[in-house]
Write an enzyme that holds these catalytic residues in place. Structure first.
Site, PDB file in Angstrom:
ATOM      1  CG  HIS A 123      -1.985  -1.074   1.155  1.00 18.28           C
ATOM      2  ND1 HIS A 123      -2.909  -1.250   0.143  1.00 18.28           N
ATOM      3  CD2 HIS A 123      -2.192  -2.083   2.029  1.00 18.28           C
ATOM      4  CE1 HIS A 123      -3.643  -2.328   0.393  1.00 18.28           C
ATOM      5  NE2 HIS A 123      -3.226  -2.853   1.529  1.00 18.28           N
ATOM      6  CG  ASP A 174      -5.094  -6.047   1.050  1.00 18.50           C
ATOM      7  OD1 ASP A 174      -4.929  -7.243   1.354  1.00 18.50           O
ATOM      8  OD2 ASP A 174      -5.318  -5.171   1.881  1.00 18.50           O
TER       9      ASP A 174
END
Length: 280
Positions: A123, A174
């Site tokens: 991320h 994700d």
């Protein structure tokens, strides 16, 4: 299926900063550092070291206490394992980390010796300038998950700044919202354009975007998973009408979308997809 796989054993200790695990989280928990060693020993025989590899993951700084960070990073180094963790995904995580430790997640990881060329931050959406510098100095990879971050409304990562600083970028997912690496690569470049209001941000010295996206999607991805790319190929069906009138098939596939353009895939020289269909 014949794909390559790096199995990341994930360490998860608590429900958050100062929070016990919920009932739904308890089955994921690791109770002691010795338990990590035992679990890695049990997993090691399941991988062959070539097509399949073993790695270690620290779920996040909110789910793993600071006292565990340095020992886990050292275990990864001692065993030669790639190390992954979620960091700076949402503003709440960053705020909570600052409140609990006085540091951002990336700074906390740096202080505990976690950042390195064998470490991948997943991320990395909410970074300050100091975070970007720490990632660049350490050679840490940032695995962007743009469709996931868009689906969750997490925010726009500093793609242009990371690239300009020399931080290695990779892509991942994700969630199951989108499972298409072409889409992820295209959206990484799109997010950089939206944030900077300019075009062709992830570009090489000639101004071409496709070579950089290809490196993000292949070379950098293999490196952060500690995999050898030898014998792996992806062949596009260049007879598709989407390629009409262009000489750069790679640029079309990576920046303009596709309709099932992959015709062949080989892994370690073995063909596993032909004519767009899996041979298993």
């Amino acid at each position: 299926a014949g794909i390559r796989l790096t199995l990341l054993h994930t360490v998860y200790v608590r429900g958050g900063f100062g929070k016990a695990a919920t009932d739904g989280q308890r089955r994921f928990l690791t109770k002691t550092l010795d338990e990590v060693d035992a679990q890695l020993d049990r997993l090691a025989p399941l991988v062959d070291g070539t097509r399949t590899r073993l790695g270690l993951a620290i779920h996040s700084v909110r789910a793993v206490p600071e006292a565990w960070l340095a020992p886990l990073a050292q275990r990864a180094r001692d065993l030669g394992l790639p190390l992954h963790l979620h960091a700076a995904e949402q503003t709440g995580e960053v705020d909570q980390c600052r409140a609990a430790t006085g540091l951002t997640p990336v700074a906390l990881l740096a202080q505990n010796g976690v950042l390195s060329p064998r470490t991948t931050i997943v991320h990395g959406t909410w970074l300050d300038d100091a975070d970007v510098a720490l990632l660049a100095e350490s050679g840490t990879t940032v695995a962007l998950c743009p469709t996931t971050e868009s689906d969750l409304g997490d925010g726009i990562p500093r793609v242009a700044d990371l690239f300009a600083a020399g931080v290695p970028l990779a892509i991942g997912t994700d969630s199951h919202a989108v499972l298409d690496p072409f889409v992820e690569l295209r959206q990484v470049e799109s997010l950089a354009r939206l944030a900077t209001r300019k075009r062709c941000i992830l570009a090489d010295a000639t101004g071409a975007v496709a070579p950089v996206l290809q490196q993000i999607g292949t070379t950098n991805g293999y490196r952060c998973l500690d995999l050898d790319a030898s014998g792996d190929t992806v062949t596009l069906d260049t007879t598709d009408r989407v390629f009409e009138g262009t000489r750069d098939h790679r640029a079309v596939a990576l920046t303009s979308g596709h309709r099932g353009l992959v015709s062949q895939v080989t892994v370690r020289g073995e063909r596993i997809v032909d004519g767009g269909r899996w041979l298993g």
